[in-house]
Design a protein around this motif. Structure first.
Motif, PDB file in Angstrom:
ATOM      1  N   ILE A 448       0.369  -0.942   0.324  1.00 48.94           N
ATOM      2  CA  ILE A 448       0.189  -0.246  -0.298  1.00 48.94           C
ATOM      3  C   ILE A 448       1.280   1.615  -0.126  1.00 48.94           C
ATOM      4  CG2 ILE A 448      -1.555   0.991   1.318  1.00 48.94           C
ATOM      5  CD1 ILE A 448      -3.341  -1.169   1.989  1.00 48.94           C
ATOM      6  N   PRO A 449       2.213   1.159   0.437  1.00 46.49           N
ATOM      7  CA  PRO A 449       2.709   2.511   0.895  1.00 46.49           C
ATOM      8  C   PRO A 449       3.685   2.751  -0.390  1.00 46.49           C
ATOM      9  CG  PRO A 449       3.028   1.052   2.702  1.00 46.49           C
ATOM     10  CD  PRO A 449       2.669   0.320   1.851  1.00 46.49           C
ATOM     11  N   LEU A 450       3.665   1.638  -0.822  1.00 45.96           N
ATOM     12  CA  LEU A 450       4.523   1.764  -1.956  1.00 45.96           C
ATOM     13  C   LEU A 450       3.407   1.700  -3.564  1.00 45.96           C
ATOM     14  CD1 LEU A 450       6.403  -1.838  -2.649  1.00 45.96           C
ATOM     15  CD2 LEU A 450       7.378   0.627  -1.765  1.00 45.96           C
ATOM     16  N   GLU A 451       2.525   1.520  -3.032  1.00 45.02           N
ATOM     17  CA  GLU A 451       1.094   2.024  -4.879  1.00 45.02           C
ATOM     18  C   GLU A 451       1.034   3.703  -4.199  1.00 45.02           C
ATOM     19  OE1 GLU A 451      -3.141   2.231  -5.407  1.00 45.02           O
ATOM     20  OE2 GLU A 451      -2.387   2.576  -3.605  1.00 45.02           O
ATOM     21  N   GLN A 452       1.191   4.075  -2.550  1.00 41.77           N
ATOM     22  CA  GLN A 452       0.412   5.281  -3.257  1.00 41.77           C
ATOM     23  C   GLN A 452       1.779   6.249  -3.274  1.00 41.77           C
ATOM     24  OE1 GLN A 452      -0.332   5.955   1.353  1.00 41.77           O
ATOM     25  NE2 GLN A 452      -1.909   4.725   1.085  1.00 41.77           N
ATOM     26  N   ALA A 453       2.655   5.449  -2.924  1.00 36.40           N
ATOM     27  CA  ALA A 453       3.891   6.730  -3.564  1.00 36.40           C
ATOM     28  C   ALA A 453       4.246   6.387  -4.858  1.00 36.40           C
ATOM     29  CB  ALA A 453       5.117   5.989  -3.504  1.00 36.40           C
ATOM     30  N   ALA A 454       3.723   5.607  -5.740  1.00 36.36           N
ATOM     31  CA  ALA A 454       3.400   5.156  -7.526  1.00 36.36           C
ATOM     32  C   ALA A 454       2.807   6.045  -7.521  1.00 36.36           C
ATOM     33  CB  ALA A 454       3.923   3.694  -7.680  1.00 36.36           C
ATOM     34  N   ARG A 455       1.665   6.487  -7.275  1.00 37.00           N
ATOM     35  CA  ARG A 455       0.193   7.374  -7.326  1.00 37.00           C
ATOM     36  C   ARG A 455       0.786   8.644  -7.157  1.00 37.00           C
ATOM     37  NH1 ARG A 455      -4.476   5.099  -7.957  1.00 37.00           N
ATOM     38  NH2 ARG A 455      -4.597   3.415  -6.967  1.00 37.00           N
ATOM     39  N   GLN A 456       1.464   9.085  -5.883  1.00 42.06           N
ATOM     40  CA  GLN A 456       2.039  10.177  -5.823  1.00 42.06           C
ATOM     41  C   GLN A 456       2.737  10.920  -6.733  1.00 42.06           C
ATOM     42  OE1 GLN A 456       0.683  12.337  -4.283  1.00 42.06           O
ATOM     43  NE2 GLN A 456       2.177  13.544  -4.547  1.00 42.06           N
ATOM     44  N   ASN A 658       3.475   2.659 -15.322  1.00 37.09           N
ATOM     45  CA  ASN A 658       3.299   0.820 -15.952  1.00 37.09           C
ATOM     46  C   ASN A 658       3.642   0.469 -14.585  1.00 37.09           C
ATOM     47  OD1 ASN A 658       2.731   1.342 -18.735  1.00 37.09           O
ATOM     48  ND2 ASN A 658       5.028   0.957 -19.379  1.00 37.09           N
ATOM     49  N   ASP A 659       4.310   0.576 -13.820  1.00 38.26           N
ATOM     50  CA  ASP A 659       4.799   1.110 -12.420  1.00 38.26           C
ATOM     51  C   ASP A 659       3.757   0.770 -11.457  1.00 38.26           C
ATOM     52  OD1 ASP A 659       7.599   0.525 -12.633  1.00 38.26           O
ATOM     53  OD2 ASP A 659       8.025   2.499 -12.093  1.00 38.26           O
ATOM     54  N   LEU A 660       2.950   1.892 -11.480  1.00 38.84           N
ATOM     55  CA  LEU A 660       1.977   2.481 -10.797  1.00 38.84           C
ATOM     56  C   LEU A 660       0.793   1.207 -10.483  1.00 38.84           C
ATOM     57  CD1 LEU A 660      -0.027   3.727  -8.691  1.00 38.84           C
ATOM     58  CD2 LEU A 660      -1.341   4.758 -10.788  1.00 38.84           C
ATOM     59  N   ASN A 661       0.355   0.647 -12.506  1.00 35.69           N
ATOM     60  CA  ASN A 661      -0.303  -0.900 -12.942  1.00 35.69           C
ATOM     61  C   ASN A 661       0.331  -2.046 -11.761  1.00 35.69           C
ATOM     62  OD1 ASN A 661      -2.389   1.440 -14.219  1.00 35.69           O
ATOM     63  ND2 ASN A 661      -0.844   0.880 -15.862  1.00 35.69           N
ATOM     64  N   LYS A 662       1.200  -2.530 -12.104  1.00 41.16           N
ATOM     65  CA  LYS A 662       1.711  -3.393 -12.204  1.00 41.16           C
ATOM     66  C   LYS A 662       1.742  -3.394 -10.161  1.00 41.16           C
ATOM     67  CE  LYS A 662       5.611  -3.888 -14.849  1.00 41.16           C
ATOM     68  NZ  LYS A 662       7.096  -4.118 -14.719  1.00 41.16           N
ATOM     69  N   LEU A 663       1.671  -2.447  -9.586  1.00 42.65           N
ATOM     70  CA  LEU A 663       1.002  -2.576  -7.953  1.00 42.65           C
ATOM     71  C   LEU A 663      -0.124  -2.543  -7.647  1.00 42.65           C
ATOM     72  CD1 LEU A 663       3.769   0.788  -6.912  1.00 42.65           C
ATOM     73  CD2 LEU A 663       4.174  -1.825  -6.374  1.00 42.65           C
ATOM     74  N   VAL A 664      -0.702  -2.142  -7.846  1.00 40.77           N
ATOM     75  CA  VAL A 664      -1.982  -1.950  -8.271  1.00 40.77           C
ATOM     76  C   VAL A 664      -2.923  -3.754  -9.017  1.00 40.77           C
ATOM     77  CG1 VAL A 664      -4.605  -0.960  -9.007  1.00 40.77           C
ATOM     78  CG2 VAL A 664      -2.622   0.476  -8.962  1.00 40.77           C
ATOM     79  N   ASP A 665      -2.566  -3.949  -9.615  1.00 37.01           N
ATOM     80  CA  ASP A 665      -2.614  -5.467 -10.170  1.00 37.01           C
ATOM     81  C   ASP A 665      -2.418  -6.032  -8.899  1.00 37.01           C
ATOM     82  OD1 ASP A 665      -3.522  -4.991 -12.745  1.00 37.01           O
ATOM     83  OD2 ASP A 665      -1.636  -5.125 -13.306  1.00 37.01           O
ATOM     84  N   GLN A 666      -0.948  -6.173  -8.780  1.00 32.80           N
ATOM     85  CA  GLN A 666      -0.355  -6.884  -7.434  1.00 32.80           C
ATOM     86  C   GLN A 666      -1.466  -7.137  -6.283  1.00 32.80           C
ATOM     87  OE1 GLN A 666       2.992  -6.173  -6.175  1.00 32.80           O
ATOM     88  NE2 GLN A 666       4.316  -6.825  -8.179  1.00 32.80           N
ATOM     89  N   LEU A 667      -2.366  -5.554  -5.111  1.00 29.28           N
ATOM     90  CA  LEU A 667      -2.710  -5.246  -4.601  1.00 29.28           C
ATOM     91  C   LEU A 667      -3.999  -5.902  -5.116  1.00 29.28           C
ATOM     92  CD1 LEU A 667      -1.923  -1.701  -3.260  1.00 29.28           C
ATOM     93  CD2 LEU A 667      -2.194  -3.042  -2.510  1.00 29.28           C
TER      94      LEU A 667
END
Length: 783
Positions: A448-456, A658-667
């Motif tokens: 979640i922090p990684l996804e939030q950081a990627a989204r930011q 792409n990094d954000l989408n990968k993290l979202v898919d993982q989540l």
């Protein structure tokens, strides 16, 4: 006046305020000195006269004390300098900027002012006058209007170019226009002919329309009937929906009741297992009692039949009694006659019969005695045999029952082992599912922090890209010249070269007027940029030349101590290149940030001159000259970001997305796994609870069977003892067998001897009876 209006002692050519207190031989050791200024509003009249506005009078008093402190009073009511400032400002007297009272030294200072300020932090005569007349509030609006004008000029230039292109295109399309007009004329002629054809077709269609109208009327009737049906159906549907809602509510109630009943049912099942085992024991007892009752019932039924038969015979026999009585009387008479006739012979026969009986009596007595002993011995032997046979049957039954119970226990133990294995398996699978869920939750927490950081990061990159798109043509042209290396020494827009915490966004956007300046290394770079803008007719821009800011380097490196420990705005700015700090210091200087207006006021009017420029977090700015700006609606910010803006390519945006989408898919996959693990865990827990219920039931049954087995096992010894005769019983059996055989032999001998004697006597007696009978028959015949 200066004293009342809050000026410090040095501004009144004193060292201390206490020096104002009068001291003379007549008035020694006075505690205080005070001055009151009385105000009133007036209306000017002709001839230099005036009229006082009623109720507008008020007075302001300042009293100085020996300890160099002072107090303010408004209409003899205790107050403070802030309230005095507000009251006078409301009446048009601005103590902050002090433009109504010019001191002796300020006249020369005003005369020496430059016509216009050279930098945003300096003050020229123009700014001084604007501050007095209040037109400085329009400076920002003018700058905004200039920016809008620049944008509109760009739009106008683009529109003019588009217009020129359109005119060229129009000229090139003139021939095509002429061809199109000729084509349109031909098209018009064609339309006329088509109109005639349409008229003819219309006449044909009119007749067809009448027919269709008739069909429409029929369809309208059908439609009305169908609508009526739909209305009825909709009404029925509403009623059914109401009923359905009631049923749904009822179903919910029943489901709640069902949950309660299920819990109760589980408890009843536990009790049921116990009661069933108790019932088995009771049924076995009842079966034994029923067998006994059946035997007793069959005996009672036999007795009842005999009683019924006897009861049925009684009336018949009672009917025959009179006849038989009469017949008896007749036979007795006959017998009397026969007796009288055969009395002598009868007497003889009786004597002989008595003699025979006398002879047979010893034999019969012996036979009876031997029969008695034989019956007693046979009965005793039979009882002993029945006792042992019954014990053997009971022993065999108990052993068979134990074998059956043993088999059942074995089966149940196997079943219990299987259940325990299943429960253990379910337990391990449930714990595994729980473990998977916990691991997924941990992974989710870390992602979640990684996804939030990627989204930011994506938001910041897009914001940077959008801000680059929104840059004016001037900045775009200069940045393009920097990227193409057409001009060396360009750093970029000052606001994009630094970063600051979002908390200070409004403060930096308000206090740093040079955020839109373009930073360059040398004067030549600035001149090249100006030449570029002039050549392309793009507009104007302000440049900050770093080599010209070297005189700020000494101050920049000095360690300073700010009043009240407030931060210096310059120290809050983060830069990528240390050289750029010089640019920020040139625009900000020692501007400090106050948390609120009160703190800013204290610092601006009481601190050292070096820190007189103060800005608050919500954008109120105090200049060194004494002016203050602020107010309005929403404070302006956004001129500097929370991170240093760099040029962003589309590839960088795509990579970040792409990094954000990968993290979202993982989540999302993790959350699906968490839900699956939860469902599996709950289903396994339910299955486990059901198996535990079955296990408890099976264990209860095994306990009951073990108790029954133990009961039969305890009985085996007594049953074996009862089934196997003892030594004394065996010897008694032998004695009885010997006694029975002896008595049987003796009884046979006696019966044989007595039967011979009986036969002889009976033969003689029968002959005599026959003779007697012949006589009787003769007598009857004579009758």
């Amino acid at each position: 006046m200066l004293f009342v209006f809050g000026k410090r002692a040095k501004q009144m050519r004193l060292n201390k305020v206490s020096e104002l207190i009068h001291n003379s031989s007549n008035h020694q050791n006075l505690d205080s000195a005070g001055v009151s200024v009385h105000f009133q509003e007036i209306i000017d009249l002709d001839g230099g006269n005036y009229k006082v506005v009623e109720g507008s009078e008020f007075s302001i008093t300042r009293v100085a004390f020996r300890d160099n402190t002072s107090r303010y009073y408004i209409n003899n009511r205790g107050s403070n300098f802030t309230e005095v400032t507000k009251v006078l400002k409301g009446k048009g007297v601005d103590l902050d900027n002090n433009r109504f009272l010019i001191l002796q030294g300020e006249v020369e200072q005003i005369s020496l002012m430059k016509p216009k300020a050279q930098s945003p932090h300096d003050e020229g005569f123009l700014e001084y006058l604007e501050d007095i007349i209040g037109t400085n509030q329009y400076v920002e609006k003018i700058e905004e209007a200039n920016k809008q004008l620049e944008v509109l000029n760009e739009k106008r230039t683009a529109s003019v170019q588009m217009l020129k292109l359109a005119e060229k295109e129009r000229d090139s399309l003139e021939n095509a226009k002429n061809e199109a007009e000729a084509y349109m004329l031909k098209e018009l002629l064609l339309l006329k002919w088509q109109e005639k054809a349409t008229t003819m077709a219309s006449d044909d269609a009119t007749s067809h329309v009448t027919q269709l109208e008739e069909n429409v009327t029929d369809l309208a009737k059908n439609l009305a009937s169908e609508r009526e049906k739909i209305k009825q159906n909709s009404q029925e549907l509403k009623e059914m929906e109401k009923a359905y809602n009631k049923r749904v509510k009822r179903q919910e109630e029943l489901e709640n009741n069902m949950k309660v009943c299920k819990d109760q049912f589980k408890e009843f099942e536990r009790k049921d297992v116990k009661h069933r085992e108790d019932l088995k024991h009771l049924k076995q007892k009842i079966k034994k009692l029923e067998d006994k009752a059946e035997k007793d019932t069959s005996k009672i039924e036999g007795s009842a039949k005999e009683i019924e038969e006897s009861t049925n015979l009684i009336p018949q026999l009672e009917e025959e009694i009179p006849k038989l009585q009469e017949r008896l009387n007749q036979e007795e008479k006959v017998l009397e006659r026969i007796k009288e006739s055969s009395r002598e012979e009868t007497e003889k026969l009786r004597a002989e019969l008595a003699q025979v009986r006398t002879e047979l009596e010893p034999w019969e007595n012996q036979i009876i005695e031997h029969k008695g002993r034989l019956d007693v011995a046979s009965g005793e032997k039979k009882l002993m045999k029945q006792k042992h046979d019954g014990a053997r049957a009971e022993l065999t039954g108990a052993q068979n029952q134990m074998e059956i119970i043993k088999e059942k226990i074995k089966t149940k133990d196997t079943f219990i082992t299987e259940l325990e294995g299943k429960i253990e398996k379910h337990q391990s699978e449930a714990s595994e599912a729980r473990k998977v869920e916990q691991e997924c939750l941990k992974q989710e927490e870390s992602l979640i922090p990684l996804e939030q950081a990627a989204r930011q990061k994506v938001v910041e990159i897009k914001s940077t890209r959008d801000s680059e798109k929104n840059h004016g043509t001037v900045l775009k042209a200069i940045l393009q010249a920097k990227e193409s290396k057409e001009i060396d020494g360009i750093y970029g827009r000052l606001g994009d070269l630094g970063a600051i915490d979002a908390k200070y966004d409004v403060a930096i956007s308000t206090a740093c007027h040079g955020l839109d300046y373009i930073v360059v290394e040398t004067t030549n770079s600035a001149q090249a940029c100006v030449e570029l803008l002039r050549r392309r007719n793009l507009g104007i821009a302000t440049f900050m030349i770093l080599e010209k800011q070297a005189h700020h380097l000494r101050k920049l490196q000095e360690k300073v101590k700010t009043p009240e420990g407030v931060p210096r705005l310059f120290d809050l700015v983060k830069v990528k290149d240390e050289k750029l700090k010089l640019a920020f210091f040139a625009t900000l200087g020692n501007t400090v940030v106050a948390k609120d207006l009160d703190q800013a006021t204290r610092i601006a009017y009481t601190a050292d001159n070096e820190f007189r420029r103060v800005v608050t977090l919500d954008g109120a700015l105090f200049e060194k000259s004494g002016t203050m700006s602020g107010g309005g609606g929403k404070p302006r910010g956004g001129k500097m970001g929370t991170s240093i803006r760099e040029s962003v390519s589309e590839e960088a945006v795509m990579n970040a997305e792409n990094d954000l989408n990968k993290l979202v898919d993982q989540l999302s996959k993790l959350r699906e796994n968490i839900n699956d693990a939860k469902k599996r865990y709950r289903s396994l827990e339910d299955a486990k609870s059901r198996l535990e219920m079955e296990l408890a039931k099976a264990k209860k049954e095994v306990e009951s069977m073990n108790a029954q087995y133990t009961y039969n096992e305890k009985r085996l010894d007594s049953l074996e003892a009862a089934a196997n005769p003892k030594d004394d019983e065996i010897s008694r059996m032998k004695e009885l067998d010997d006694l029975i055989s002896t008595e049987q032999v003796a009884l046979k001998k006696l019966e044989k001897s007595s039967s011979k004697l009986k036969d002889q006597r009976l033969q003689n007696f029968s002959r005599k009876l026959k003779m007697q009978g012949g006589r009787c028959s003769r007598i009857r015949r004579q009758k």
